[in-house]
Design an enzyme around this catalytic site. Structure first.
Site, PDB file in Angstrom:
ATOM      1  CB  CYS A  73      23.189  29.108  63.684  1.00  0.00           C
ATOM      2  SG  CYS A  73      25.218  28.291  64.165  1.00  0.00           S
ATOM      3  CB  CYS A  77      29.829  32.392  60.721  1.00  0.00           C
ATOM      4  SG  CYS A  77      29.644  31.788  62.017  1.00  0.00           S
ATOM      5  CB  CYS A  80      26.849  32.473  58.483  1.00  0.00           C
ATOM      6  SG  CYS A  80      25.509  31.544  57.960  1.00  0.00           S
ATOM      7  CB  CYS A 117      25.944  18.570  50.385  1.00  0.00           C
ATOM      8  SG  CYS A 117      27.321  19.612  52.002  1.00  0.00           S
ATOM      9  CB  CYS A 148      28.325  16.012  51.191  1.00  0.00           C
ATOM     10  SG  CYS A 148      29.676  17.274  52.036  1.00  0.00           S
ATOM     11  CB  CYS A 208      33.816  18.762  51.832  1.00  0.00           C
ATOM     12  SG  CYS A 208      33.612  19.763  50.993  1.00  0.00           S
ATOM     13  NE  ARG A 280      31.891  20.748  45.277  1.00  0.00           N
ATOM     14  CZ  ARG A 280      32.643  19.992  46.820  1.00  0.00           C
ATOM     15  NH1 ARG A 280      32.080  20.698  48.384  1.00  0.00           N
ATOM     16  NH2 ARG A 280      32.305  18.538  46.417  1.00  0.00           N
TER      17      ARG A 280
HETATM   18  N1  SAM Z   1      26.997  25.530  60.641  1.00  0.00           N
HETATM   19  C1  SAM Z   1      27.995  24.460  59.944  1.00  0.00           C
HETATM   20  C2  SAM Z   1      29.625  24.719  59.475  1.00  0.00           C
HETATM   21  O1  SAM Z   1      29.726  26.544  60.087  1.00  0.00           O
HETATM   22  O2  SAM Z   1      30.226  24.512  59.666  1.00  0.00           O
HETATM   23  C3  SAM Z   1      27.607  24.360  58.232  1.00  0.00           C
HETATM   24  C4  SAM Z   1      26.814  24.760  57.357  1.00  0.00           C
HETATM   25  S1  SAM Z   1      27.666  26.676  57.631  1.00  0.00           S
HETATM   26  C5  SAM Z   1      26.331  27.877  56.441  1.00  0.00           C
HETATM   27  C6  SAM Z   1      28.734  26.189  55.950  1.00  0.00           C
HETATM   28  C7  SAM Z   1      29.677  26.918  55.453  1.00  0.00           C
HETATM   29  O3  SAM Z   1      29.257  28.549  54.460  1.00  0.00           O
HETATM   30  C8  SAM Z   1      30.707  28.102  56.453  1.00  0.00           C
HETATM   31  O4  SAM Z   1      31.497  27.486  56.976  1.00  0.00           O
HETATM   32  C9  SAM Z   1      30.485  29.291  54.926  1.00  0.00           C
HETATM   33  O5  SAM Z   1      32.337  28.648  54.553  1.00  0.00           O
HETATM   34  C10 SAM Z   1      30.228  29.191  54.058  1.00  0.00           C
HETATM   35  N2  SAM Z   1      29.038  29.936  53.530  1.00  0.00           N
HETATM   36  C11 SAM Z   1      28.200  30.565  54.805  1.00  0.00           C
HETATM   37  N3  SAM Z   1      27.414  31.756  54.557  1.00  0.00           N
HETATM   38  C12 SAM Z   1      28.234  31.825  53.560  1.00  0.00           C
HETATM   39  C13 SAM Z   1      28.256  32.981  52.362  1.00  0.00           C
HETATM   40  N4  SAM Z   1      27.266  34.683  53.193  1.00  0.00           N
HETATM   41  N5  SAM Z   1      28.983  33.870  51.411  1.00  0.00           N
HETATM   42  C14 SAM Z   1      29.847  32.360  50.958  1.00  0.00           C
HETATM   43  N6  SAM Z   1      30.125  31.508  51.890  1.00  0.00           N
HETATM   44  C15 SAM Z   1      29.391  31.355  53.131  1.00  0.00           C
HETATM   45  C1  DTB Z   2      30.306  25.579  51.506  1.00  0.00           C
HETATM   46  O1  DTB Z   2      31.275  25.579  51.425  1.00  0.00           O
HETATM   47  N1  DTB Z   2      29.839  25.946  50.966  1.00  0.00           N
HETATM   48  C2  DTB Z   2      27.849  25.813  50.670  1.00  0.00           C
HETATM   49  C3  DTB Z   2      28.383  24.740  51.428  1.00  0.00           C
HETATM   50  N2  DTB Z   2      30.119  24.674  51.969  1.00  0.00           N
HETATM   51  C4  DTB Z   2      27.947  24.262  52.534  1.00  0.00           C
HETATM   52  C5  DTB Z   2      27.600  27.160  51.701  1.00  0.00           C
HETATM   53  C6  DTB Z   2      27.222  28.348  50.993  1.00  0.00           C
HETATM   54  C7  DTB Z   2      26.306  28.677  51.796  1.00  0.00           C
HETATM   55  C8  DTB Z   2      25.792  30.101  51.301  1.00  0.00           C
HETATM   56  C9  DTB Z   2      25.415  31.488  52.152  1.00  0.00           C
HETATM   57  C10 DTB Z   2      24.031  30.694  51.980  1.00  0.00           C
HETATM   58  O2  DTB Z   2      23.383  29.617  51.407  1.00  0.00           O
HETATM   59  O3  DTB Z   2      22.966  30.482  53.322  1.00  0.00           O
HETATM   60 FE1  SF4 Z   3      26.437  28.400  62.138  1.00  0.00          FE
HETATM   61 FE2  SF4 Z   3      26.043  29.636  59.585  1.00  0.00          FE
HETATM   62 FE3  SF4 Z   3      28.364  29.688  61.474  1.00  0.00          FE
HETATM   63 FE4  SF4 Z   3      28.002  27.723  60.311  1.00  0.00          FE
HETATM   64  S1  SF4 Z   3      28.452  29.662  59.315  1.00  0.00           S
HETATM   65  S2  SF4 Z   3      28.194  28.186  62.350  1.00  0.00           S
HETATM   66  S3  SF4 Z   3      25.270  28.091  60.093  1.00  0.00           S
HETATM   67  S4  SF4 Z   3      26.257  30.675  61.997  1.00  0.00           S
END
Ligand code: SAM
Ligand code: DTB
Ligand code: SF4
Length: 337
Positions: A73, A77, A80, A117, A148, A208, A280
């Site tokens: 990506c 973030c 992530c 989702c 979703c 959501c 949730r």
């Molecule tokens: N790329 C899209 C975005 O950022 O909107 C969708 C997928 S992204 C992985 C969705 C959400 O997962 C993020 O907004 C964040 O809140 C959550 N997330 C990602 N990595 C995480 C982590 N290590 N611990 C907790 N929540 C996480």
């Molecule tokens: C949300 O708030 N949490 C989910 C879903 N929406 C997409 C994602 C959590 C991701 C946790 C890290 C991972 O598994 O990559």
């Molecule tokens: Fe990309 Fe992860 Fe950020 Fe979603 S949360 S925009 S997957 S870096």
């Protein structure tokens, strides 16, 4: 302390009650901080009362996640594992085939999930990517599941296409308070997120939106996230509360643990400020004891991610979750229709 409790809830009663669409009073960050500071028993008692006004307290909504496009990506973030800026070992993978997605959705439905989702590691989808997701949404809907998607930022025409496909919910998190946001993400700003949410709302797709706690934010910043969500007009139908999963290779890997009781408090405050939302339990449940999860349900959580995987990290086994729900006398909404 008793006086403080009474004042906060007097203020709540004096304000306009939530409308059916989830429009509610405005919350100042200070008011939300006061909720966080209530004695634990008072906070849970109030959250529980509000929960029971709007929901069956023993029914839990189950969403299963599938990462339809993982890794690589272009956003940075800090939490992530899928960001190309970090080295968490998640490879840039091609998008899943439609039939693979349908198979996974059918399996989730058989296990009791009512919502599926689909997540993609994108800053925003291209036209071709969006077209593939539209096909996935239609096919999952045909199974009779709620759908979703979480695909990053959306342009107007993409929102319209998702709406036409029958998408039920769009997940797009605010993640944290505006004041802390810049320490976690630099490649897009808070307003970008609010703009996407606004487009989704105007198209009539359920929202959501939630965030992550345990990223080193202060209590006021945690309250700031909840205030932002609660003051969306109307507030989101679904509010995922994630506890940071500290993935090796991400900048937040060594963040100190959040006290689990502060996670429970966050759930309770979300319930009080967004009475009709599905709150949730999201990322971080695998690291949480059953006892803490039980407290979260008492605090007003009534939804969870269900299935052995989140997107790229683990989640409790389905067998473990079913045993936990049985122990608590709780049941999935899909099995209580
Ligand atoms: N790329 C899209 C975005 O950022 O909107 C969708 C997928 S992204 C992985 C969705 C959400 O997962 C993020 O907004 C964040 O809140 C959550 N997330 C990602 N990595 C995480 C982590 N290590 N611990 C907790 N929540 C996480
Ligand atoms: C949300 O708030 N949490 C989910 C879903 N929406 C997409 C994602 C959590 C991701 C946790 C890290 C991972 O598994 O990559
Ligand atoms: Fe990309 Fe992860 Fe950020 Fe979603 S949360 S925009 S997957 S870096």
């Amino acid at each position: 302390m008793q006086t403080q409790t009474v004042n906060i809830f007097r203020a709540r009663k004096a304000a306009a009650p939530a409308s059916p669409s989830g429009t509610a009073r405005r919350w100042s960050v200070d008011e939300v901080v006061e909720l966080f500071k209530l004695p634990f028993a008072d906070l849970l008692y109030h959250a529980q009362q509000i929960h029971r006004e709007h929901f069956d307290p023993n029914a839990v909504q189950l969403s299963t996640l599938l990462s339809v496009k993982s890794g690589g990506c272009s956003e940075d973030c800090g939490y992530c594992p899928q960001s190309a800026f970090h080295s968490a070992g998640v490879e840039d993978q091609a998008m899943l085939q439609l039939k693979t997605v349908v198979q996974a959705a059918r399996a989730a439905q058989e296990k009791g999930a009512d919502r599926f989702c689909m997540g993609a590691a994108w800053r925003e989808p291209s036209d071709a990517e969006l077209a593939s997701v539209v096909e996935m949404v239609k096919a999952v809907r045909d199974l009779g599941m709620e759908t979703c998607a979480t695909l990053g930022m959306l342009r107007e025409e993409h929102v319209a296409q998702l709406r036409a496909a029958g998408l039920d919910y769009y997940n797009h998190n605010l993640d944290t308070a505006p004041e802390f946001y810049g320490e976690i993400i630099t490649t897009r700003d808070y307003q970008d997120r609010l703009d996407t949410l606004e487009r989704v709302r105007r198209a009539g797709i359920n929202i959501c939106s939630g965030g992550i706690v345990g990223m080193g934010e202060t209590l006021a910043q945690r309250a700031g996230l909840i205030a932002q969500l609660a003051n969306l007009d109307p507030y989101p139908e679904s509010v995922p509360i994630n506890n940071l999963v500290k993935v090796e290779g991400t900048p937040l890997e060594n963040t100190p643990d959040l006290d689990p009781l502060d996670f429970v408090r966050t759930v309770a405050v979300a319930r009080i400020t967004m009475p009709k939302a599905r709150v949730r339990l999201s990322a971080g449940r695998q690291q949480m004891s059953d006892a803490v999860q039980a407290l979260c349900f008492l605090a007003g959580a009534n939804s969870m991610f269900y299935g052995d995987q989140l997107l790229t990290t683990g989640n409790p086994d389905i067998e473990h979750d079913r045993a936990l729900l049985d122990k608590l006398g709780m049941y999935p909404v899909a099995e209580n229709k």
